[in-house]
Design an enzyme around this catalytic site. Structure first.
Site, PDB file in Angstrom:
ATOM      1  N   GLY A 140       0.777  -1.335  -0.145  1.00  0.00           N
ATOM      2  CA  GLY A 140      -0.039  -0.040  -0.019  1.00  0.00           C
ATOM      3  C   GLY A 140       0.779   1.197  -0.020  1.00  0.00           C
ATOM      4  NE  ARG A 163      -4.011  -1.814   2.228  1.00  0.00           N
ATOM      5  CZ  ARG A 163      -3.002  -1.721   2.980  1.00  0.00           C
ATOM      6  NH1 ARG A 163      -1.687  -2.429   2.333  1.00  0.00           N
ATOM      7  NH2 ARG A 163      -2.759  -0.760   3.793  1.00  0.00           N
ATOM      8  CD  GLN A 182       0.135   3.611   3.402  1.00  0.00           C
ATOM      9  OE1 GLN A 182      -0.974   3.656   2.774  1.00  0.00           O
ATOM     10  NE2 GLN A 182       0.680   2.604   3.755  1.00  0.00           N
ATOM     11  CG  ASP A 199       1.863  -0.571  10.386  1.00  0.00           C
ATOM     12  OD1 ASP A 199       0.570  -0.556  10.017  1.00  0.00           O
ATOM     13  OD2 ASP A 199       2.890  -0.048   9.818  1.00  0.00           O
TER      14      ASP A 199
HETATM   15  C1  S3P Z   1       3.042   3.922   6.203  1.00  0.00           C
HETATM   16  C2  S3P Z   1       1.748   4.437   6.918  1.00  0.00           C
HETATM   17  C3  S3P Z   1       1.044   3.372   7.351  1.00  0.00           C
HETATM   18  C4  S3P Z   1       1.307   2.096   7.862  1.00  0.00           C
HETATM   19  C5  S3P Z   1       2.155   1.565   6.911  1.00  0.00           C
HETATM   20  C6  S3P Z   1       3.304   2.241   6.460  1.00  0.00           C
HETATM   21  C7  S3P Z   1       3.829   4.910   5.906  1.00  0.00           C
HETATM   22  O1  S3P Z   1      -0.180   3.439   6.957  1.00  0.00           O
HETATM   23  O2  S3P Z   1       0.310   1.103   8.248  1.00  0.00           O
HETATM   24  O3  S3P Z   1       2.670   0.279   7.126  1.00  0.00           O
HETATM   25  O4  S3P Z   1       5.193   4.212   5.393  1.00  0.00           O
HETATM   26  O5  S3P Z   1       3.713   5.773   5.436  1.00  0.00           O
HETATM   27  P1  S3P Z   1      -1.567   4.381   6.788  1.00  0.00           P
HETATM   28  O6  S3P Z   1      -1.066   5.770   6.112  1.00  0.00           O
HETATM   29  O7  S3P Z   1      -2.592   3.952   5.897  1.00  0.00           O
HETATM   30  O8  S3P Z   1      -1.800   4.779   8.195  1.00  0.00           O
END
Ligand code: S3P
Length: 477
Positions: A118, A146, A193, A343
């Site tokens: 993701g 997702r 993210q 996480d």
């Molecule tokens: C991440 C942000 C988190 C985390 C993912 C890594 C990142 O996701 O769960 O493993 O590197 O920005 P979300 O932004 O969807 O919370």
């Protein structure tokens, strides 16, 4: 040129039924003796993705040491090569990125396949959204489930256009903006993210782009951008934290040292907390306060965690963390802490299974849209391991056994749903349980923690492949 399949271990379809059953790797964790030792977990996944993406957007060479060589990050590396950057492993284990400068990415001549990741998908959509080009993107069965609407919405406001599957899922077509415009965006979800996708789009957007987050999320993008020469201003206001980036900076490549991943260190640390007689030290672990909610929670539960050698590496705080076996007690984990340990709920649930009393975790809605529906997957795994619990739409209560929980019944395996953290968390739970714990598929562990089995075995954990006979004839035999 034919592109190497970046996912040689992947079956091409969803988990039920697997298309290539031979690639499914059931694993078993057996009650183990004390865990002892000192080791450095692999590089931080979030920082590794960003080092490659920002290196590709900088002028000159970015040399990255300590990069996580997990499948998710290798997927980002492959995608950046498709976008015209040079990303290669050099002799001594370091990686060299030759960037194309802000706005310099080239249209890829094939579909970008981001596998299970993701972070790769969402951050790259941001990076590419302000480039005048068309890109087709897909991923594996987990990633294709997702939600992408959370980045499609703000990136569309900046001038990009998208054609996605129903529900804003992958595969999708991105038409990058010809004349990107800066926005001010209040994110409805606490997501690093989403924030990072907008910030990366802002790199090739004239003017100042601002993201407002109600609750602060991991700030690795902001730190690294500043380090490479961008102007990023951060201010706390009544509405939340405001991150303002000035567009079209000249990023200049520099060395980046990636700290060890606190989310990966968590598995060995919790294993030491629950197995009597254990003491393990994880070295060089990232201690960014926006990532360390699990350690705060474990301390409240009574965990003996010692932090030593606190220092700064590459703009991020790091330290060595020692965990010793500790009796744990149940606590309430407030929703406000979720972004700093998002996480870590699966491994916290494993620890809570050993505690005295109940651990209540709140504000877990985001767990529903991770590599699996992690809330449901954790609850089902706890049930299979004989751990009493209750689950709501966005909360979970785990009733601890005040010592070893039962473990899985012989012949049954916990469903991991293509989710690395579900697999690792339940294997750790099995290290101190009354019976072994089997998980149905450890193949996805390589996305974030290649070598997890060897790493844990070196500390004294009994984790191995569960062969066909064990699966059919009794995992507890
Ligand atoms: C991440 C942000 C988190 C985390 C993912 C890594 C990142 O996701 O769960 O493993 O590197 O920005 P979300 O932004 O969807 O919370």
């Amino acid at each position: 040129m034919t592109r190497r399949n970046p996912w040689p271990n992947r079956r091409s379809e969803g988990p039920d039924p697997p298309v290539h059953a031979a690639t499914v790797q059931p694993l078993i964790a057996r009650p183990s003796g004390p865990l002892q030792g000192r080791a450095r977990p692999p590089g931080d996944k979030s920082i590794s993705h960003r080092a490659l993406m920002l290196g590709a957007s900088a002028i000159g060479e970015t040399r990255v040491t300590g990069l996580l060589e997990g499948e998710d990050v290798l997927g980002t590396a492959a995608a950046l090569r498709q976008l015209g950057a040079t990303v290669e492993r050099v002799g001594d284990g370091a990686w060299r990125v030759l960037g194309r400068g802000t706005g310099g990415l080239a249209e890829p001549d094939d579909v970008l396949d981001l596998g299970n990741s993701g972070t790769s998908a969402r951050l790259l959509l941001g990076l590419m959204a302000s480039h005048d080009m068309r890109v087709f993107m897909t991923g594996d069965a987990s990633l294709r489930r997702r939600p992408m609407g959370r980045v499609i919405e703000p990136l569309s406001r900046m001038g990009a256009a998208f054609e996605a599957r129903a529900g804003n899922r992958l595969p999708l077509l991105l038409r990058g903006a010809t004349l990107p415009v800066p926005i001010r965006y209040k994110s409805p979800v606490a997501s690093a993210q989403v924030k990072s996708a907008i910030v990366l789009a802002a790199l090739n957007t004239p003017g100042i782009t601002t993201v407002v987050e109600r609750e602060p999320t991991r700030d690795h993008s902001e730190r690294m951008l500043r380090y490479l020469g961008a102007e990023v201003r951060v201010a706390d206001s009544a509405g939340g934290r405001e991150i303002a980036i000035t567009g079209c900076p000249e990023l200049v490549g520099k060395p980046i040292a990636v700290p060890a991943d606190p989310s990966s260190a968590a598995f060995a640390l919790v294993a030491a907390l629950i197995v009597p007689g254990s003491a393990v030290t994880m070295t060089g672990v990232g201690m960014n306060v926006l990532r360390t909610g699990l350690f705060a929670t474990l301390r409240e539960m009574g965990a003996a965690l010692e932090i030593a050698n606190a220092r700064e590496e590459g703009g991020e705080p790091v330290a060595d963390i020692t965990a010793r076996h500790s009796p744990l007690k149940g606590v309430i984990v407030p929703a406000a802490r979720a972004p700093s340990m998002i996480d870590e709920y699966p491994i916290l649930a494993a620890a809570a299974a050993y505690a005295s009393g109940t651990t209540r975790m709140e504000g877990l809605a985001e767990l529903r849209v991770k590599e699996s529906d992690r809330l449901a997957a954790v609850a089902a795994g706890l049930a299979a391991a004989g751990v009493r619990h209750r689950m709501g739409e966005d909360w979970l209560e785990v009733e601890g056994a005040n010592g070893p929980p039962p473990g899985t019944e012989p012949g049954t395996a916990i469903a991991t749903h293509m989710d690395h953290r579900i697999a690792m968390s339940f294997l750790v739970l099995g290290l101190g349980a009354r019976r072994p714990v089997t998980v149905d598929d450890g193949a996805f562990i390589d996305t974030s923690f290649p070598g997890f089995g060897d790493f844990m075995r070196a500390l004294g954990a009994d984790i191995r492949n569960a062969g066909e006979i064990e699966m059919a004839g009794g995992a507890g035999a």
